[in-house]
Design an enzyme around this catalytic site. Structure first.
Site, PDB file in Angstrom:
ATOM      1  CG  PHE A   1      -5.572   4.475   2.918  1.00 16.59           C
ATOM      2  CD1 PHE A   1      -4.793   3.387   2.525  1.00 16.59           C
ATOM      3  CD2 PHE A   1      -6.934   4.304   2.977  1.00 16.59           C
ATOM      4  CE1 PHE A   1      -5.376   2.172   2.218  1.00 16.59           C
ATOM      5  CE2 PHE A   1      -7.532   3.090   2.662  1.00 16.59           C
ATOM      6  CZ  PHE A   1      -6.755   2.028   2.292  1.00 16.59           C
TER       7      PHE A   1
ATOM      8  CD1 TRP B   1      -3.856  11.071  -1.055  1.00 15.81           C
ATOM      9  CD2 TRP B   1      -5.449   9.611  -0.498  1.00 15.81           C
ATOM     10  NE1 TRP B   1      -4.353  11.442   0.164  1.00 15.81           N
ATOM     11  CE2 TRP B   1      -5.329  10.559   0.533  1.00 15.81           C
ATOM     12  CE3 TRP B   1      -6.390   8.592  -0.360  1.00 15.81           C
ATOM     13  CZ2 TRP B   1      -6.120  10.525   1.671  1.00 15.81           C
ATOM     14  CZ3 TRP B   1      -7.176   8.555   0.777  1.00 15.81           C
ATOM     15  CH2 TRP B   1      -7.030   9.513   1.774  1.00 15.81           C
ATOM     16  CG  HIS B   2      -7.226   5.063  -1.497  1.00 16.73           C
ATOM     17  ND1 HIS B   2      -7.543   5.853  -2.568  1.00 16.73           N
ATOM     18  CD2 HIS B   2      -8.261   5.161  -0.637  1.00 16.73           C
ATOM     19  CE1 HIS B   2      -8.733   6.403  -2.368  1.00 16.73           C
ATOM     20  NE2 HIS B   2      -9.182   6.002  -1.201  1.00 16.73           N
ATOM     21  N   GLY B   3      -2.692   4.032  -1.262  1.00 15.93           N
ATOM     22  CA  GLY B   3      -1.614   3.158  -0.818  1.00 15.93           C
ATOM     23  C   GLY B   3      -0.613   2.902  -1.915  1.00 15.93           C
TER      24      GLY B   3
END
Lengths: 367, 555
Positions: free
Chosen positions: B555, B397-399
């Site tokens: 993000f 989800w962060h990247g």
């Protein structure tokens, strides 16, 4: 709810802030916190713009030097035949103006080089220098200076040049937001308000603490010079050898390849020289000393040959001079992979000084 | 638009004035909706249409789940909004005006020069035409449960498709190519120059939480598109959270927002707290992290440790600073956003850490992913698998980068080990008592922080060669005490040292004796003006010359 802008009555000492604020209403509370903040910012700005910047500087000697240069150029070079050395840290370290004067009598010699003074820095400042009309301008260059900028101009530098008011002297269309080394943001700093540029140096304490720390950590390796030292601004006092030297040589090779791969800007270099020539200043282009280990490995051979050809033609077309100092220094003359050390500085200063023309009646403003 | 810019100050003051002057809640919603879209468009106007489409899909899907049939006139009105919005934001020549790449001219307004414009407008128009028809088709499903499920899956698939395309397409095509090359098969998918819309992971999750909550009947579908659109785009949380839930926000829209003195004071204290963290600490220590972890070759263990600790403080101050400002601004408007950080660096276990770090994301993952997978009420093997799936997806989800997937797997692994250790301690009371004693707590804190810091290295460094070097240096102590690298580059170690010590003292005091902004709310009011003035002076001189974006914006 009280009217907007209502001034709150001074709070009772025993009240709890949140409950007190609720009793006063939203706008009174807004005024209660915003007014001290505005006063604090205004006092800070007054102190920074009214005292710190004009009296103490930016906190960084390199940035102060950018501003001092504008003062130097504004004073002009009318009274005596003057030769100005421009360039980057290689010139800062490699030229002792007093050593040049010793072998080139009659010249007032000024070392106006800047650490990190890349081609874009020269483009920004050269119209002011041309207006000051020295008789000669000597530019120590490396082949990589025909390539793309090492990186974009630092925002602090852009603000310092704006504080120095260099853009005032730019001919129409001299630089724009797409010039190599600039971005729209940097260009708007250069082209924008002088007050905003001055306010940019609100980070005086951060700059000053960094400068002091650098000087402390590098004590014994560098000397601290005054921002307006135009004679002996060099800083390095020791030299590196062994693995550290090898790493530095490798870094120089990478920078050289990177810059010349990303783009080539001979036109940009050329127009700097032509602007000087058109203003009646004789340009002297010097191919700077290259470390013997780089020469042995032939890393820059083809680019150095191209630079020589380019600079010779340029000098011929502008009544200037081209000097090749690339093979002048031995390994022990260098402080690191590219900056001359003490002996290198003496040799290079003498080499250039001896090749300067004798000042004549046309070497001052009245020519 | 960043919180620390003059543009934001204007937006904020305009919001305050609007809320004060507009007495009707519908007018307030329109006003705040317009400002929120403006806030988003400031970054890149093109993606406003994406926000609009996301909102519309989830609004209509939730209505459908609740059995409310939107009539054709309303559907066509919504379709017209999407088409008009897409033409306005995508069709006109905004990038030229916005990025000042070339001189703006009115003649070029309808001559878009950038790639993908007609495709994007086409996609929006196709959506606008097809959505009402599909909606009709869904309503012909007789079984209400099946119909509800169809609407839910439409919403989930639409959200994840948008997120997947914009955020993960190139990562996926690159990974497929790499995998194919390893297997000796040529798998070449076209590389698309897809820009990542700022905050897409945040607002997609906000919007999805709504439809899932409506599906679960935790929440009634919102009847007003305006209110729902404001819930998704409300600018304090829009680009970097906290990830709000429908019950955090939608109930506040039933009556007009009013400005109150206590909120105004408490909100500004939260904002000041956030600015101290973000601008004074995070932005001033960031250059040192960039210097060391950007090019770590040759650095000693000591330097890597220090840089990792500095990064840990930077990312905490950056992100929790943003959350504080977002919460403070929202509190001044009268809307309370959820807490996002609860002293994560005082955690004494990894489980504890995830109960304190980025709470709105970890609770989202728990409620909408971990528990639906079976959560902790399954066989041990299944629980560990659930944890790993949740954390790997949370990492991604962060990247769109393998280091985030590895970081997620690393955190999942640590959580599994933590659960295993807890199970072991429950069966060995003596060990449990020892670990709960004061020295045991210090030991647990130290071990937790060691693994959290190691995790930050994985999070920060995307280049695997550099990551390998740093992890080796972090784990295998080399005994070198050389700190010389810290004095070079653009990092300012003396300033970093002062800020770190200041942060450690204030953070510990805050943990032990109550949050600083709460204490300011309770203090005697006459002490506050000098504090504000002093802070303004400190801000003036310590505010970095260039405004840095918040780390979590990407993000």
């Amino acid at each position: 709810m009280p009217l907007p802008g209502a001034i709150p009555i001074l709070p009772h000492h025993s009240a709890v802030a949140a409950a007190w604020a609720d009793s006063k209403g939203a706008w009174s509370t807004f005024v209660f916190w915003s007014v001290p903040i505005i006063i604090g910012l205004a006092l800070s700005a007054a102190f920074q713009l009214g005292f710190l910047l004009p009296k103490v500087g930016t906190g960084s000697s390199d940035l102060d030097r950018c501003i001092e240069l504008s003062r130097l150029y504004d004073s002009g070079f009318a009274t005596e035949p003057t030769v100005v050395f421009i360039g980057d840290s290689l010139t800062v370290e490699g030229i002792d103006a007093s050593a040049v004067s010793a072998v080139a009598p009659g010249w007032r010699v000024i070392n106006a080089a800047l650490n990190f003074g890349d081609r874009i820095d020269q483009e920004i400042m050269i119209p002011s220098l041309a207006k000051a009309r020295p008789a000669l301008v000597v530019w120590l260059s490396r082949p990589m200076q025909l390539g793309a900028a090492k990186s974009n101009l630092h925002p602090d530098r852009a603000a310092a040049y704006r504080v120095g008011d260099f853009p005032r002297e730019w001919p129409d269309g001299w630089l724009n937001a797409r010039s190599d080394g600039l971005t729209p943001g940097l260009f708007s700093t250069l082209d924008g308000s002088a007050w905003m540029a001055r306010a940019h140096f609100h980070t005086w304490f951060i700059n000053a603490s960094y400068q002091r720390l650098r000087n402390f950590l590098r004590r014994g390796n560098i000397r601290t010079t005054a921002a307006a030292d135009w004679v002996a601004p060099y800083q390095m006092v020791t030299s590196i050898t062994g693995d550290r030297l090898e790493r530095h040589l490798e870094a120089i090779r990478r920078e050289h390849e990177d810059r010349l791969t990303r783009g080539r800007f001979p036109d940009s270099y050329q127009r700097i020289i032509r602007l000087l020539a058109d203003a009646g200043v004789r340009p002297v282009v010097v191919l700077a000393p290259i470390h013997p280990r780089i020469r042995e490995r032939g890393w820059f051979d083809s680019d150095a040959a191209k630079f020589k050809e380019f600079a010779t033609e340029l000098a011929a077309s502008t009544h200037g001079l081209f000097l090749d100092a690339s093979a002048l220094l031995d390994a022990e003359d260098f402080a690191d992979g590219q900056h001359p050390g003490t002996s290198g500085r003496a040799k290079l200063s003498e080499f250039i000084g001896r090749r300067l023309p004798v000042p004549g009646p046309d070497s001052t403003k009245d020519r | 638009m960043l919180f620390q810019t003059p543009e934001f100050l204007v937006l904020f003051l305009t919001s305050l004035a609007g809320i004060a002057l507009l007495k009707h809640n519908r007018h307030q919603h329109i006003f705040m909706g317009v400002l929120s879209y403006l806030f988003y468009a400031w970054w890149d106007v093109r993606f406003v249409s994406l926000l609009l489409v996301t909102s519309q899909v989830d609004f209509v899907a939730a209505q459908g789940m609740d059995g409310i049939k939107v009539n054709w006139a309303q559907r066509l009105k919504l379709a017209a909004v999407v088409v008009a919005g897409s033409f306005f934001t995508l069709g006109v020549n905004w990038p030229m005006a916005q990025h000042q790449t070339e001189a703006f001219s009115w003649g070029e307004m309808l001559d878009p020069k950038w790639t993908g414009v007609w495709g994007s407008i086409g996609a929006c128009s196709a959506f606008a035409v097809l959505a009402p028809v599909f909606y009709e088709f869904y309503f012909r499903i007789k079984d209400p449960e099946r119909r509800r499920r169809a609407f839910l899956w439409t919403s989930v698939v639409a959200n994840l498709t948008v997120l997947g395309f914009f955020k993960y397409y190139n990562f996926f095509s690159g990974s497929m190519h790499g995998l194919g090359a390893a297997l000796g098969v040529d798998v070449t998918l076209p590389h698309l120059d897809v820009l990542l819309p700022v905050g897409i992971s945040f607002y997609t999750f906000v919007s999805m939480s709504y439809t899932i909550d409506v599906y679960r009947k935790h929440f009634k579908a919102e009847r007003s598109f305006l209110r729902f659109a404001l819930f998704v785009c409300y600018y304090p949380h829009l680009v970097a959270g906290p990830i709000i839930r429908p019950d955090n926000f939608l109930p506040t829209l039933t009556k007009p927002w009013t400005l109150r003195g206590a909120n105004m004071l408490s909100g500004v204290h939260l904002c000041l707290n956030g600015f101290v963290k973000k601008v004074l600490i995070a932005d001033n220590i960031a250059p040192l992290v960039d210097v060391v972890l950007g090019d770590p070759a040759g650095q000693s263990t000591l330097v890597v440790w220090l840089a990792t600790v500095v990064f840990a403080v930077q990312i905490y101050c950056d992100f929790s600073g943003y959350s504080d400002i977002a919460r403070g601004v929202s509190r001044m408007f009268g809307v309370e956003l959820p807490l996002n950080f609860d002293y994560p660096y005082f955690s004494t276990s990894i489980i504890d850490f995830w109960r304190r770090w980025h709470l709105s994301l970890s609770t989202w993952l728990r409620d909408y992913l971990y528990i639906p997978l079976g959560g902790g009420r399954a066989s041990p093997g299944r629980v560990y698998l659930n944890l790993m799936i949740t954390m790997v997806l949370g990492g991604l989800w962060h990247g769109a980068s393998w280091n985030f997937a590895i970081w997620g797997a690393y955190q999942g692994g640590l959580l599994c080990i933590n659960r295993l250790l807890r199970w072991f301690c429950e069966r060995h009371p003596t060990l449990d008592a020892m670990l709960k004693s004061k020295p045991g707590t210090v030991l647990r804190w130290f071990v937790t922080m060691y693994f959290v810091m190691l995790g930050w290295l994985i999070f920060r460094i995307t280049d695997f060669a550099k990551l390998e070097y740093c992890v080796k240096k972090f784990v295998l102590v080399d005994g070198r005490l050389a700190l010389s690298a810290l004095g070079l580059g653009s990092g300012n170690p003396s300033l970093v040292a002062i800020l770190l010590v200041g942060f450690a003292i204030l953070h510990t005091l805050s943990f032990a004796r109550g949050r600083i902004h709460d204490r300011l709310d309770r203090t005697t009011p006459r002490f506050l003006p000098p504090i504000y003035m002093l802070l303004a002076i400190v801000f003036y001189f310590m505010w970095p010359a260039s405004n840095a974006a918040f780390i979590y914006f990407q993000f």
